[in-house]
Design a protein around this motif. Structure first.
Motif, short mmCIF file in Angstrom:
data_model
loop_
_atom_site.label_atom_id
_atom_site.label_comp_id
_atom_site.label_asym_id
_atom_site.label_seq_id
_atom_site.Cartn_x
_atom_site.Cartn_y
_atom_site.Cartn_z
N ASN A 5 49.20 46.91 45.37
CA ASN A 5 48.54 47.57 46.38
C ASN A 5 48.50 48.52 46.84
OD1 ASN A 5 46.17 46.26 46.22
ND2 ASN A 5 47.23 44.27 47.56
N GLN A 6 50.32 48.58 47.54
CA GLN A 6 51.60 49.78 47.73
C GLN A 6 50.93 51.35 47.17
OE1 GLN A 6 54.70 48.44 48.97
NE2 GLN A 6 54.55 47.48 51.08
N ASP A 7 50.85 51.35 46.12
CA ASP A 7 50.89 52.44 44.80
C ASP A 7 49.82 52.87 45.17
OD1 ASP A 7 52.18 54.10 43.53
OD2 ASP A 7 51.58 53.02 41.66
N TYR A 8 48.89 51.67 45.32
CA TYR A 8 47.70 52.78 45.07
C TYR A 8 47.27 53.47 47.24
CZ TYR A 8 42.65 52.78 46.06
OH TYR A 8 40.89 53.22 45.79
N ARG A 37 44.11 50.44 39.09
CA ARG A 37 44.31 49.74 40.22
C ARG A 37 43.00 48.50 40.05
NH1 ARG A 37 42.43 49.32 46.22
NH2 ARG A 37 43.64 47.29 47.07
N LYS A 38 42.16 48.45 39.32
CA LYS A 38 41.69 47.09 38.96
C LYS A 38 42.31 46.64 37.24
CE LYS A 38 37.25 45.68 37.91
NZ LYS A 38 35.74 46.44 37.89
N SER A 39 42.70 47.79 36.41
CA SER A 39 43.15 47.23 35.52
C SER A 39 44.52 46.77 35.42
CB SER A 39 43.23 48.16 34.21
OG SER A 39 44.45 49.79 34.28
N GLU A 40 45.07 46.77 37.16
CA GLU A 40 46.92 46.90 36.86
C GLU A 40 47.06 45.22 37.40
OE1 GLU A 40 49.10 48.79 38.97
OE2 GLU A 40 48.61 50.79 38.16
N ASN A 51 37.08 35.82 38.80
CA ASN A 51 35.76 35.30 38.81
C ASN A 51 35.53 35.25 39.91
OD1 ASN A 51 35.31 35.04 36.04
ND2 ASN A 51 35.92 32.81 35.27
N LYS A 52 36.19 34.17 40.93
CA LYS A 52 36.66 34.02 42.36
C LYS A 52 36.12 35.43 43.03
CE LYS A 52 38.51 30.09 43.50
NZ LYS A 52 39.13 29.72 44.53
N ILE A 53 36.80 36.81 42.78
CA ILE A 53 36.86 37.73 43.53
C ILE A 53 35.49 38.51 42.69
CG2 ILE A 53 37.38 40.36 42.72
CD1 ILE A 53 40.23 39.15 42.73
N LYS A 54 35.41 38.13 41.45
CA LYS A 54 33.77 39.19 40.84
C LYS A 54 32.24 38.20 41.79
CE LYS A 54 30.92 39.46 37.47
NZ LYS A 54 30.88 39.38 35.56
N GLU A 55 33.15 37.12 41.93
CA GLU A 55 31.38 36.35 43.18
C GLU A 55 31.81 36.39 44.56
OE1 GLU A 55 31.60 31.61 44.71
OE2 GLU A 55 31.77 31.79 42.36
N SER A 56 32.59 36.92 44.96
CA SER A 56 32.69 37.45 46.64
C SER A 56 31.96 38.39 46.28
CB SER A 56 33.95 36.81 47.07
OG SER A 56 35.19 38.17 46.29
N LYS A 57 32.71 39.83 45.09
CA LYS A 57 32.09 40.84 45.79
C LYS A 57 30.45 40.69 45.66
CE LYS A 57 36.15 43.53 44.06
NZ LYS A 57 36.43 44.78 43.09
N GLU A 58 29.57 40.34 44.99
CA GLU A 58 28.43 40.22 45.29
C GLU A 58 27.81 39.12 45.75
OE1 GLU A 58 28.15 37.89 41.07
OE2 GLU A 58 28.49 39.37 39.95
N ILE A 59 28.33 38.57 46.61
CA ILE A 59 28.29 37.60 47.85
C ILE A 59 27.97 38.70 49.12
CG2 ILE A 59 28.62 36.35 49.63
CD1 ILE A 59 29.15 34.33 47.46
N LYS A 60 29.14 39.40 48.95
CA LYS A 60 29.04 40.71 50.36
C LYS A 60 28.70 41.89 50.06
CE LYS A 60 31.75 42.04 53.22
NZ LYS A 60 31.96 41.81 54.66
#
Length: 149
Positions: A5-8, A37-40, A51-60
């Motif tokens: 995240n810092q590098d990004y 960033r996503k692949s790293e 999967n949790k991140i994907k699910e939270s993005k869909e909810i958002k």
């Protein structure tokens, strides 16, 4: 994750500070940074975490969609817009965005020139809006924009 995240952030800051880049190139480079960033990140996270991140993005995403819809309904209700008025205003808003896009993408214009052209287009939209709304609706809209509302 912290170092990723810092590098990004550093790379994005450098990209944003580059004044000699076209909007299209900026978007392309930003997309590349996001993909990297996503692949790293994916390499660090477990499948369950991914999967949790994907699910939270869909909810958002769904929450944002609902907020937009609710805001549109709230404005329609507050101003007592007819369906025809709402349709015309929506069409005008889309047309304005269509007119603004070439201005944003025009590398021959300075930031100030772009700002002025966008301002002119927004003023044109406001004038068009006044022809669609009743005087009472225009006043309600002005009152709605006052601080504290």
């Amino acid at each position: 994750m912290k170092s990723i995240n810092q590098d990004y952030k550093i790379k994005m800051k450098d990209l944003k500070s580059d004044d000699n880049i076209t909007r299209g190139d900026f978007k392309e480079k930003m997309k590349k940074l996001q993909d990297d960033r996503k692949s790293e990140t994916q390499a660090v996270l477990s499948v369950e975490q991914q999967n949790k991140i994907k699910e939270s993005k869909e909810i958002k995403k769904e929450e944002i969609k609902n907020k937009r819809k609710d805001r549109g309904e709230k404005i329609k209700s507050e101003l007592n817009l007819t369906d025809d008025q709402q349709t015309i205003l929506k069409t005008n808003r889309k047309a304005m965005h269509t007119e603004i896009k070439p201005v944003k993408d025009n590398v021959a214009l300075t930031k100030e020139e772009k700002r002025e052209k966008r301002k002119t287009l927004k003023e044109k939209q406001k004038e068009t809006m006044k022809t669609v709304l009743t005087p009472d609706q225009v006043q309600k809209l002005k009152d709605r924009k006052k601080p504290g509302k």
